[in-house]
Structures are given as C-alpha cells and as structure tokens.
Design a protein around this motif. Structure first.
Motif, mmCIF file in Angstrom:
data_model
loop_
_atom_site.group_PDB
_atom_site.id
_atom_site.type_symbol
_atom_site.label_atom_id
_atom_site.label_comp_id
_atom_site.label_asym_id
_atom_site.label_seq_id
_atom_site.Cartn_x
_atom_site.Cartn_y
_atom_site.Cartn_z
ATOM 1 N N GLY A 77 -17.508 -13.381 -62.782
ATOM 2 C CA GLY A 77 -16.871 -12.441 -61.872
ATOM 3 C C GLY A 77 -16.206 -11.299 -62.611
ATOM 4 O O GLY A 77 -16.304 -10.136 -62.203
ATOM 5 N N ALA A 78 -15.541 -11.627 -63.731
ATOM 6 C CA ALA A 78 -14.902 -10.584 -64.539
ATOM 7 C C ALA A 78 -15.927 -9.720 -65.251
ATOM 8 O O ALA A 78 -15.690 -8.537 -65.501
ATOM 9 N N LEU A 79 -17.063 -10.310 -65.565
ATOM 10 C CA LEU A 79 -18.110 -9.597 -66.293
ATOM 11 C C LEU A 79 -18.883 -8.642 -65.385
ATOM 12 O O LEU A 79 -19.140 -7.488 -65.737
ATOM 13 N N ILE A 80 -19.238 -9.107 -64.195
ATOM 14 C CA ILE A 80 -20.073 -8.321 -63.282
ATOM 15 C C ILE A 80 -19.245 -7.458 -62.336
ATOM 16 O O ILE A 80 -19.693 -6.402 -61.873
ATOM 17 N N ARG A 81 -18.022 -7.919 -62.012
ATOM 18 C CA ARG A 81 -17.084 -7.169 -61.177
ATOM 19 C C ARG A 81 -17.581 -6.991 -59.748
ATOM 20 O O ARG A 81 -17.205 -6.037 -59.069
ATOM 21 N N SER A 82 -18.432 -7.846 -59.308
ATOM 22 C CA SER A 82 -18.945 -7.796 -57.934
ATOM 23 C C SER A 82 -19.067 -9.222 -57.426
ATOM 24 O O SER A 82 -19.672 -10.066 -58.096
ATOM 25 N N VAL A 83 -18.486 -9.502 -56.266
ATOM 26 C CA VAL A 83 -18.541 -10.862 -55.720
ATOM 27 C C VAL A 83 -19.977 -11.289 -55.418
ATOM 28 O O VAL A 83 -20.429 -12.327 -55.887
#
Length: 263
Positions: free
Chosen positions: A177-183
């Motif tokens: 989640g922190a890496l992609i920043r999209s749920v």
C-alpha cells in the motif's frame, strides 16, 4: 549554554509521539474495527463449523488439527490484508498523508510507526481469535481422533504461528500500500503477486521453481500454522526467515520511495 524554549520541547517530534499518533489513527478508524472484527468472526465461525461437523470417518483424519480448526484464518487474512493496505494507501487517497509527513519531515518514522502499531494490533487480535477458536472447536472434537490440547507438543506454537502468518501477510500488504499508494492497485498487486503467482509457477515443470515457491509468502505462512511437518513444504525456520525477508523487502522498497517521491 542556551536551552530550547519549553514550547519547543513540548512539540518536539519523538519516536514515542509518532507511535502514539499512529496508534490513535488506527484506533479511531471505523475500518479498523470492521476489518478486525470480521476477521475474528470468520476465524471463529468457520472453526466452530469445522468442529461441529467433523466425524472421525469423514476422511479428514489425516489433516493437521490446527489447520482443520483454524481453516477460517484464510478468510480472516483477506480482511487484515485489506486493513494493511488501507493503513498506508488509504492515507494517500484521502490526502491525510500530507499532514502526517508535514508533522514528521523525516518521513520514515511515519512508515515504521504504522508498521509497528499495525503488527502489534493484528497479531494480538488474531492470536486471541485463534486461541478462542481452538478451545471452542475442541469442545466439539473431544470424542474424535482430532481431540488435542494446547499443552500437546507444537500445538500452541502452531496456533500462535497461524496468527503470525496472518500478521506477516498483512504487513506485506501494508508495504504494498505504501509502495503503490493506491488501494485498488495494492489489492490487485497482492492478489496477483502474492496469492495467484505462486499457483501459476507451480505449473512449470522445473524443480528449482517448485522449491522456490515453497518460500513465497502464502506458502511460508501456511507452514507456521501447522503442528506437524507439511509434505513438500519449507522447514519452519526457513519459512519464518522467508516471511521476514519478504516484509523487509516490501517495506524497504516503500521506505526508499517515500524518501525520494513527493506525497
């Protein structure tokens, strides 16, 4: 020698205050209670069903007791995985991450605090759910060949290992989640990369690939939740090390990008 004003000391950013802030955010989110409550309820309800419907001549006598009773943790893990993604990617979707990083300009303490608070919370809830489920299911299994207790060798370790496996997988999801920043993107990456990819790789006719798949997150997590050695699976120590490395790689990549990218 000059000292900092009292007001500066009062608002100084410290690791303890960052941890307290992240704990407060996790505790006050409605999604936290919904996902954790759903995860615990799924583990307990499936465990009761498995215990209540089990018969010694039903063909499941060779299944490990802990795996049988805690079968619902597979569904519960999906809930905690979603929560892990919401803890990080959810802040990017709402824009709250900007306030968090403005309060902590060094950035990385925010990620470490999120991971620490989340890990303790998920393990505590899932360990409690696993222990209650195991004890409840054993009330139904008392007169069957699956009757056992937490005092039997490796049983307590497997019950807690089940909770640990769920926690590791959820921590990987938090890192994604922190890496992609999209749920949606992080959920898709977890399903495709962590859950589906290993199953696809097992179809390849190569021994090296089959051996490597044993150390993928979901396969390694399953090893921790069994009180008896699983056939064609990694040893417990190797599985635990693999999960630690997967978490380190995911969170490390997220930390690197957090330092280099704008919020």
């Amino acid at each position: 020698m000059t000292t900092a004003p009292a007001t500066t000391q009062a608002y100084r950013v410290t690791p303890a205050r960052v941890l307290r802030s992240e704990a407060h955010k996790l505790r006050t989110l409605r999604s936290t209670w919904i996902t954790l409550g759903s995860a615990a309820a799924l583990v307990l309800s499936v465990g009761i069903i498995m215990g209540a419907t089990y018969t010694s001549d039903g063909g499941d006598s060779d299944v490990d007791t802990v795996i049988l009773v805690l079968f619902g943790s597979t569904l519960g893990t999906l809930c905690t995985v979603v929560l892990g993604i919401l803890v990080t990617a959810g802040e990017y979707s709402t824009g709250m991450i900007r306030a968090s990083l403005a309060a902590v300009p060094t950035r990385l303490p925010v990620l470490w605090a999120k991971a620490a608070v989340f890990t303790v919370t998920v393990f505590t809830v899932m360990a409690g759910a696993a222990l209650i489920t195991f004890a409840t299911a054993q009330l139904f299994l008392d007169d069957t060949d699956q009757a056992t207790s937490l005092t039997e060798p490796a049983v307590l370790g497997a019950v807690l290992g089940n909770a640990a496996g769920t926690t590791f997988l959820s921590l990987i999801a938090l890192g994604l989640g922190a890496l992609i920043r999209s749920v949606p993107g992080a959920i898709g990456a977890f399903i495709g990369g962590v859950m589906v990819l290993p199953e696809v790789l097992t179809m390849l006719p190569y021994d090296a690939v089959e051996t490597a798949v044993r150390y993928f997150p979901t396969q390694a997590a399953g090893v921790l939740g069994s009180s008896t050695p699983l056939p064609d699976a990694a040893p417990v120590g190797g599985a635990l090390l693999a999960l630690v490395l997967w978490c380190a790689a995911t969170l490390g990549s997220a930390a690197l990008l957090l330092r280099r990218r704008d919020a």
